[in-house]
Motif scaffolding. Sequence first.
Motif, PDB file in Angstrom:
ATOM      1  N   LEU A  11      11.739   9.542  -6.051  1.00  0.00           N
ATOM      2  CA  LEU A  11      11.228  10.836  -5.618  1.00  0.00           C
ATOM      3  C   LEU A  11       9.738  10.938  -5.921  1.00  0.00           C
ATOM      4  CD1 LEU A  11      14.135  13.137  -6.857  1.00  0.00           C
ATOM      5  CD2 LEU A  11      13.863  12.013  -4.635  1.00  0.00           C
ATOM      6  N   ARG A  12       9.098  11.949  -5.364  1.00  0.00           N
ATOM      7  CA  ARG A  12       7.659  12.120  -5.546  1.00  0.00           C
ATOM      8  C   ARG A  12       7.283  12.295  -7.013  1.00  0.00           C
ATOM      9  NH1 ARG A  12       3.368  13.286  -2.307  1.00  0.00           N
ATOM     10  NH2 ARG A  12       4.716  13.258  -0.470  1.00  0.00           N
ATOM     11  N   ASP A  13       8.184  12.896  -7.811  1.00  0.00           N
ATOM     12  CA  ASP A  13       7.868  13.123  -9.227  1.00  0.00           C
ATOM     13  C   ASP A  13       8.155  11.903 -10.097  1.00  0.00           C
ATOM     14  OD1 ASP A  13      10.629  13.034  -9.374  1.00  0.00           O
ATOM     15  OD2 ASP A  13      10.881  15.071 -10.153  1.00  0.00           O
ATOM     16  N   GLY A  14       8.537  10.788  -9.490  1.00  0.00           N
ATOM     17  CA  GLY A  14       8.794   9.569 -10.243  1.00  0.00           C
ATOM     18  C   GLY A  14      10.237   9.396 -10.675  1.00  0.00           C
ATOM     19  N   ALA A  15      11.099  10.339 -10.357  1.00  0.00           N
ATOM     20  CA  ALA A  15      12.508  10.204 -10.723  1.00  0.00           C
ATOM     21  C   ALA A  15      13.172   9.143  -9.850  1.00  0.00           C
ATOM     22  CB  ALA A  15      13.226  11.542 -10.562  1.00  0.00           C
ATOM     23  N   GLY A  30       0.816  -1.210   0.000  1.00  0.00           N
ATOM     24  CA  GLY A  30       0.000   0.000   0.000  1.00  0.00           C
ATOM     25  C   GLY A  30       0.849   1.260   0.000  1.00  0.00           C
ATOM     26  N   ALA A  31       1.954   1.241   0.757  1.00  0.00           N
ATOM     27  CA  ALA A  31       2.848   2.403   0.786  1.00  0.00           C
ATOM     28  C   ALA A  31       3.452   2.655  -0.589  1.00  0.00           C
ATOM     29  CB  ALA A  31       3.950   2.185   1.817  1.00  0.00           C
ATOM     30  N   THR A  32       3.774   1.576  -1.305  1.00  0.00           N
ATOM     31  CA  THR A  32       4.298   1.727  -2.670  1.00  0.00           C
ATOM     32  C   THR A  32       3.246   2.302  -3.597  1.00  0.00           C
ATOM     33  OG1 THR A  32       5.914  -0.069  -2.443  1.00  0.00           O
ATOM     34  CG2 THR A  32       5.190   0.461  -4.669  1.00  0.00           C
ATOM     35  N   LEU A  33       2.016   1.758  -3.511  1.00  0.00           N
ATOM     36  CA  LEU A  33       0.958   2.158  -4.447  1.00  0.00           C
ATOM     37  C   LEU A  33       0.449   3.568  -4.182  1.00  0.00           C
ATOM     38  CD1 LEU A  33      -1.057  -1.185  -4.648  1.00  0.00           C
ATOM     39  CD2 LEU A  33       0.570  -0.258  -6.307  1.00  0.00           C
ATOM     40  N   THR A  34       0.568   4.059  -2.956  1.00  0.00           N
ATOM     41  CA  THR A  34       0.084   5.412  -2.657  1.00  0.00           C
ATOM     42  C   THR A  34       1.156   6.482  -2.871  1.00  0.00           C
ATOM     43  OG1 THR A  34       0.612   5.079  -0.307  1.00  0.00           O
ATOM     44  CG2 THR A  34      -1.651   4.606  -1.012  1.00  0.00           C
ATOM     45  N   TRP A  35       2.383   6.073  -3.188  1.00  0.00           N
ATOM     46  CA  TRP A  35       3.434   7.054  -3.450  1.00  0.00           C
ATOM     47  C   TRP A  35       3.285   7.555  -4.884  1.00  0.00           C
ATOM     48  CZ3 TRP A  35       6.313  10.205  -0.961  1.00  0.00           C
ATOM     49  CH2 TRP A  35       7.483  10.743  -1.507  1.00  0.00           C
ATOM     50  N   PRO A  36       3.106   8.858  -5.092  1.00  0.00           N
ATOM     51  CA  PRO A  36       2.873   9.362  -6.462  1.00  0.00           C
ATOM     52  C   PRO A  36       3.961   8.964  -7.445  1.00  0.00           C
ATOM     53  CG  PRO A  36       2.468  11.087  -4.823  1.00  0.00           C
ATOM     54  CD  PRO A  36       3.066   9.929  -4.084  1.00  0.00           C
ATOM     55  N   GLY A  37       5.196   8.877  -6.971  1.00  0.00           N
ATOM     56  CA  GLY A  37       6.292   8.520  -7.860  1.00  0.00           C
ATOM     57  C   GLY A  37       6.144   7.151  -8.476  1.00  0.00           C
ATOM     58  N   SER A  38       5.492   6.208  -7.763  1.00  0.00           N
ATOM     59  CA  SER A  38       5.333   4.856  -8.294  1.00  0.00           C
ATOM     60  C   SER A  38       4.520   4.870  -9.584  1.00  0.00           C
ATOM     61  CB  SER A  38       4.651   3.955  -7.257  1.00  0.00           C
ATOM     62  OG  SER A  38       5.396   3.886  -6.068  1.00  0.00           O
ATOM     63  N   TRP A  39       3.436   5.614  -9.592  1.00  0.00           N
ATOM     64  CA  TRP A  39       2.573   5.662 -10.777  1.00  0.00           C
ATOM     65  C   TRP A  39       3.245   6.415 -11.916  1.00  0.00           C
ATOM     66  CZ3 TRP A  39      -1.269   2.407 -10.855  1.00  0.00           C
ATOM     67  CH2 TRP A  39      -1.762   1.929  -9.638  1.00  0.00           C
ATOM     68  N   ARG A  40       4.041   7.407 -11.573  1.00  0.00           N
ATOM     69  CA  ARG A  40       4.743   8.134 -12.627  1.00  0.00           C
ATOM     70  C   ARG A  40       5.808   7.253 -13.280  1.00  0.00           C
ATOM     71  NH1 ARG A  40       4.384  13.264  -8.692  1.00  0.00           N
ATOM     72  NH2 ARG A  40       2.480  14.142  -9.554  1.00  0.00           N
ATOM     73  N   ILE A  41       6.478   6.407 -12.490  1.00  0.00           N
ATOM     74  CA  ILE A  41       7.411   5.436 -13.066  1.00  0.00           C
ATOM     75  C   ILE A  41       6.673   4.495 -14.003  1.00  0.00           C
ATOM     76  CG2 ILE A  41       8.868   3.429 -12.576  1.00  0.00           C
ATOM     77  CD1 ILE A  41       9.637   4.694  -9.969  1.00  0.00           C
ATOM     78  N   ALA A  42       5.518   3.995 -13.542  1.00  0.00           N
ATOM     79  CA  ALA A  42       4.757   3.030 -14.335  1.00  0.00           C
ATOM     80  C   ALA A  42       4.324   3.631 -15.671  1.00  0.00           C
ATOM     81  CB  ALA A  42       3.542   2.555 -13.546  1.00  0.00           C
ATOM     82  N   ARG A  43       3.856   4.870 -15.645  1.00  0.00           N
ATOM     83  CA  ARG A  43       3.422   5.508 -16.903  1.00  0.00           C
ATOM     84  C   ARG A  43       4.603   5.763 -17.832  1.00  0.00           C
ATOM     85  NH1 ARG A  43      -0.116   8.423 -13.433  1.00  0.00           N
ATOM     86  NH2 ARG A  43       1.350  10.151 -13.319  1.00  0.00           N
TER      87      ARG A  43
END
Length: 409
Positions: free
Chosen positions: A360-364, A299-312
């Motif tokens: 990071l939060r921005d997916g970097a 859940g901590a991984t999925l709620t971190w905004p950076g995770s979704w930005r990496i995925a996209r």
Amino acid sequence: MRDVVTAGRRVALDCDVLVIGGGIVGLSTAYAITRAAPGTRVTVLEKEPGPARHQTGRNSGVIHSGIYYRPGSLKARYAVKGAAEMVKFCAEYDIAHAVTGKLIVATDRAELPRLHALVQRGRENGIPVHELGPAQIAELEPEVRGLAAIHVGTTGVCDFTAVAQRLAEASGAEIRYGSEVTSIDRRADLGVAVRTADGAVVRGRMLVNCAGLHCDEVARLVGDDPGMRIIPFRGEYYELARPELVQGLVYPVPDPAFPFLGVHLTRGIDGGVHIGPNAVPALAREGYDWGTVRPRELGATLTWPGSWRIARRHWRYGAGELRRSVSKSAFTTAVRRLLPAVTEDDLVPAPSGVRAQAVLRDGALVDDFLIREGARAVHVLNAPSPAATASLPIGREVARRALAALARG
């Protein structure tokens, strides 16, 4: 046991520096502190029953040359310096090691510009590299096929678990295994008190966070915002049933957009050949297989905004890695680019590892070692590969910061 007196209170301290994490970076830090400042009392808390049970003990055992890393970065400087120091340390303490050199092989014309860029990067980092053609590749690795390659002579292999054990012994620190940290109380005038799962409380003048896969959680327990999240990536390995197919270390040309080096062939210090790793999201911080799922950590991984930005941003790359994870045939096809003779039957499943990658939060993806300081605390927040290679210089840098903080009071 020393005391601190403040506001009329006398507080007994168990140590000067309290290190959380008994992997190679934490133990190297303890070793560096006691060498730089003899008499400094160091206690290391490690939740496992022994050292090096996670990233340190589950990697491919390669002493990296530093060729991949941006000139001037901590990774480049510490890997180059650390590789030479690691060989010397292993020789001094009679730890199994070998300087084997390695090949980085281009199997497609599109990879040639990246291979040539690595030659230049290696030279900028002060690493001797030699360019090879197909015939020279075959002389070194008869079963490997490629259009061109570079040979990096300073790469080697060693037993990093044995290195960690020796660092623990030589540090003179008190090492408390089976001590999982559950809470931390930091007081500017008193120091840091850490409670462990067995109810013990350990007090020190300051804390060093080398908790690897859990370093961001420890930073938050201290009260510091790490500004990043550890996203765990599992690397899956196979053992080669016919190790005679590979003489040394053979790597593909990496994609510079990712911190992963791609599936490579590694003849270890024990003579066996490991193939891997790939890089897939782990469903727990210590998720060494698909069956290990920890809902809170996931859940901590999925709620971190950076995770979704990496995925996209990298979904195509990720889809290929997932396919190779669930399909042995797809994994074998990837290996055959370097080693055409390999078959599915040659690949025997081997233990996996998990990389603690700071995002990071921005997916970097944080691409360098990351060390930050707080009040009475030093946090190592990104130390994946080549951290084992670079552990001695990293430990000295963390020790320098910790001792400077102690001197300031």
